[in-house]
Design a protein around this motif. Structure first.
Motif, mmCIF file in Angstrom:
data_model
loop_
_atom_site.group_PDB
_atom_site.id
_atom_site.type_symbol
_atom_site.label_atom_id
_atom_site.label_comp_id
_atom_site.label_asym_id
_atom_site.label_seq_id
_atom_site.Cartn_x
_atom_site.Cartn_y
_atom_site.Cartn_z
ATOM 1 N N UNK A 46 23.921 -31.081 -3.383
ATOM 2 C CA UNK A 46 23.917 -29.970 -4.784
ATOM 3 C C UNK A 46 22.401 -30.191 -5.057
ATOM 4 N N UNK A 47 21.550 -30.666 -5.197
ATOM 5 C CA UNK A 47 19.592 -31.300 -5.543
ATOM 6 C C UNK A 47 19.138 -30.492 -5.040
ATOM 7 N N UNK A 48 19.143 -31.538 -3.426
ATOM 8 C CA UNK A 48 18.375 -30.462 -2.491
ATOM 9 C C UNK A 48 19.156 -28.915 -2.523
ATOM 10 N N UNK A 49 19.917 -28.315 -2.314
ATOM 11 C CA UNK A 49 20.297 -26.485 -2.736
ATOM 12 C C UNK A 49 19.167 -26.181 -3.640
ATOM 13 N N UNK A 50 19.441 -26.507 -4.321
ATOM 14 C CA UNK A 50 18.578 -26.595 -6.377
ATOM 15 C C UNK A 50 17.104 -26.603 -5.407
ATOM 16 N N UNK A 51 16.921 -27.662 -5.008
ATOM 17 C CA UNK A 51 15.242 -27.534 -4.933
ATOM 18 C C UNK A 51 14.476 -26.393 -3.693
ATOM 19 N N UNK A 52 15.332 -26.693 -2.605
ATOM 20 C CA UNK A 52 14.957 -25.218 -1.793
ATOM 21 C C UNK A 52 14.750 -23.779 -2.295
ATOM 22 N N UNK A 53 16.000 -23.453 -3.409
ATOM 23 C CA UNK A 53 16.053 -22.419 -3.783
ATOM 24 C C UNK A 53 15.323 -21.800 -4.728
ATOM 25 N N UNK A 54 14.870 -22.807 -5.267
ATOM 26 C CA UNK A 54 13.997 -23.134 -6.911
ATOM 27 C C UNK A 54 12.530 -22.936 -6.591
ATOM 28 N N UNK A 55 12.266 -23.499 -5.815
ATOM 29 C CA UNK A 55 11.026 -23.552 -4.479
ATOM 30 C C UNK A 55 11.164 -22.110 -4.254
ATOM 31 N N UNK A 56 11.372 -21.295 -3.330
ATOM 32 C CA UNK A 56 11.690 -20.773 -3.083
ATOM 33 C C UNK A 56 10.953 -19.151 -4.001
ATOM 34 N N UNK A 57 12.138 -19.179 -4.541
ATOM 35 C CA UNK A 57 11.923 -18.031 -5.157
ATOM 36 C C UNK A 57 10.394 -18.769 -6.453
ATOM 37 N N UNK A 81 20.368 -21.497 -11.002
ATOM 38 C CA UNK A 81 21.122 -21.916 -8.739
ATOM 39 C C UNK A 81 21.865 -22.868 -9.758
ATOM 40 N N UNK A 82 21.315 -23.978 -10.800
ATOM 41 C CA UNK A 82 22.236 -24.998 -10.581
ATOM 42 C C UNK A 82 23.730 -24.227 -10.796
ATOM 43 N N UNK A 83 24.235 -23.374 -12.281
ATOM 44 C CA UNK A 83 25.403 -22.931 -12.311
ATOM 45 C C UNK A 83 25.955 -22.175 -11.950
ATOM 46 N N UNK A 84 24.836 -21.540 -10.699
ATOM 47 C CA UNK A 84 25.540 -21.348 -9.024
ATOM 48 C C UNK A 84 26.614 -22.007 -8.182
ATOM 49 N N UNK A 85 25.522 -23.342 -8.053
ATOM 50 C CA UNK A 85 26.238 -24.120 -7.423
ATOM 51 C C UNK A 85 27.156 -25.437 -7.845
ATOM 52 N N UNK A 86 27.423 -24.904 -9.496
ATOM 53 C CA UNK A 86 28.350 -26.124 -9.957
ATOM 54 C C UNK A 86 29.495 -25.270 -10.173
ATOM 55 N N UNK A 87 29.599 -23.481 -10.070
ATOM 56 C CA UNK A 87 30.709 -23.012 -10.076
ATOM 57 C C UNK A 87 31.409 -23.399 -8.271
ATOM 58 N N UNK A 88 30.796 -23.211 -7.393
ATOM 59 C CA UNK A 88 30.740 -23.171 -6.080
ATOM 60 C C UNK A 88 31.619 -24.248 -5.762
ATOM 61 N N UNK A 125 2.770 -20.990 -0.534
ATOM 62 C CA UNK A 125 3.398 -19.275 -0.225
ATOM 63 C C UNK A 125 4.711 -19.795 0.598
ATOM 64 N N UNK A 126 5.424 -19.542 0.707
ATOM 65 C CA UNK A 126 7.050 -19.183 1.102
ATOM 66 C C UNK A 126 7.293 -19.975 1.096
ATOM 67 N N UNK A 127 6.880 -20.576 2.906
ATOM 68 C CA UNK A 127 7.122 -21.311 3.398
ATOM 69 C C UNK A 127 6.893 -22.715 3.492
ATOM 70 N N UNK A 128 5.623 -23.179 2.965
ATOM 71 C CA UNK A 128 5.464 -24.055 2.128
ATOM 72 C C UNK A 128 6.365 -24.636 1.262
ATOM 73 N N UNK A 129 6.403 -23.969 0.889
ATOM 74 C CA UNK A 129 7.253 -24.150 -0.815
ATOM 75 C C UNK A 129 8.733 -23.955 -0.186
ATOM 76 N N UNK A 130 9.452 -23.788 0.879
ATOM 77 C CA UNK A 130 10.778 -23.711 1.605
ATOM 78 C C UNK A 130 10.465 -25.727 2.061
ATOM 79 N N UNK A 131 9.890 -25.673 3.073
ATOM 80 C CA UNK A 131 9.827 -27.616 3.656
ATOM 81 C C UNK A 131 9.550 -28.271 2.554
ATOM 82 N N UNK A 132 8.445 -27.587 1.626
ATOM 83 C CA UNK A 132 8.371 -28.806 0.471
ATOM 84 C C UNK A 132 10.013 -29.165 0.168
ATOM 85 N N UNK A 133 10.740 -28.560 -0.791
ATOM 86 C CA UNK A 133 11.829 -28.433 -1.596
ATOM 87 C C UNK A 133 12.831 -28.784 -0.493
ATOM 88 N N UNK A 134 12.920 -28.694 0.966
ATOM 89 C CA UNK A 134 14.214 -29.200 1.387
ATOM 90 C C UNK A 134 13.256 -31.067 1.962
#
Length: 232
Positions: A46-57, A81-88, A125-134
């Protein structure tokens, strides 16, 4: 963009600048839910999903947000993003959601997430941020699972017990047990056990880093000695 740059980001996220072992961020959920490996894995994903989504955004909107309001905007993005993941999780992993409880919405307050948004995603940029979050998320998850597995094994004599909460009935065979005669150590699953276990993991990491640094220092000396011997 060079692959070496991305490789450095991955290495730092997983090991060199691990948020749990080096920065010591996000310790509240880490220490609280890691009485089993599955609990740690659930919160880690759950934390990883939030990190990737928030970093990208944050990376996408970094040039649109004024510096005076950037932190409130980042927190709003993370909270969404946390609310969406919690509901899921409540919908698809209800039993695990009940076990993790308040620590899922508290992902919003995880300093590691807002820290990566401010320190990295807002400047890259987006790619570096996504890689960092993941990579940061996976590094955090590995610590959660390692600490949870260690406490579960010592405290209860099981490993990956209740795996069906995440993977369904087919995963019931994943559970390992040291036998019904194993008494376990109560301290391991109590709060002090979390502090002791995390301290041991940090100590092991520091020991490995020290050995690697010594090896790195020894190699150039050996090369120079060999070169001198060849010249003579």
């Amino acid at each position: 963009m060079s692959n070496s740059g991305l490789g450095r980001i991955i290495k730092d996220g997983l090991w060199g600048s691990n948020q749990a072992l080096v920065a010591l961020l996000g310790l509240c959920p880490l220490l609280a839910v890691t009485n089993t490996a599955i609990n740690g894995l659930g919160l880690g994903i759950a934390t990883t999903a939030v990190l990737v989504a928030s970093n990208g955004t944050v990376s996408l909107i970094r040039n649109l947000v004024r510096s005076e309001v950037r932190l409130p905007v980042f927190v709003l993005v993370i909270a969404s993003f946390v609310t969406a993941i919690e509901l899921s999780m409540n919908a698809y992993f209800h039993e695990l959601h009940k076990i993790l409880g308040i620590f899922i919405p508290l992902i919003v307050t995880n300093c590691a997430i807002i820290g990566r948004a401010e320190a990295f995603a807002s400047k890259n940029n987006l790619l570096r941020s996504l890689v960092d979050g993941l990579s940061v998320g996976v590094g955090f998850t590995l610590v959660l699972v390692t600490l949870g597995g260690m406490r579960e094994l010592i405290g209860q004599g099981t490993l990956f017990d209740q795996a069906h909460l995440m993977f369904g009935a087919a995963a019931e065979g994943m559970s390992l047990s040291l036998g019904s005669d194993f008494q376990g150590m109560l301290l391991a699953i109590l709060p002090p056990g979390a502090f002791i276990g995390l301290g041991l993991i940090i100590a092991i990491k520091n020991l490995i880093d020290k050995r690697l640094a010594q090896t790195t220092e020894t190699k150039p000396e050996a090369i120079e000695s060999g070169a001198e011997a060849g010249a003579s």
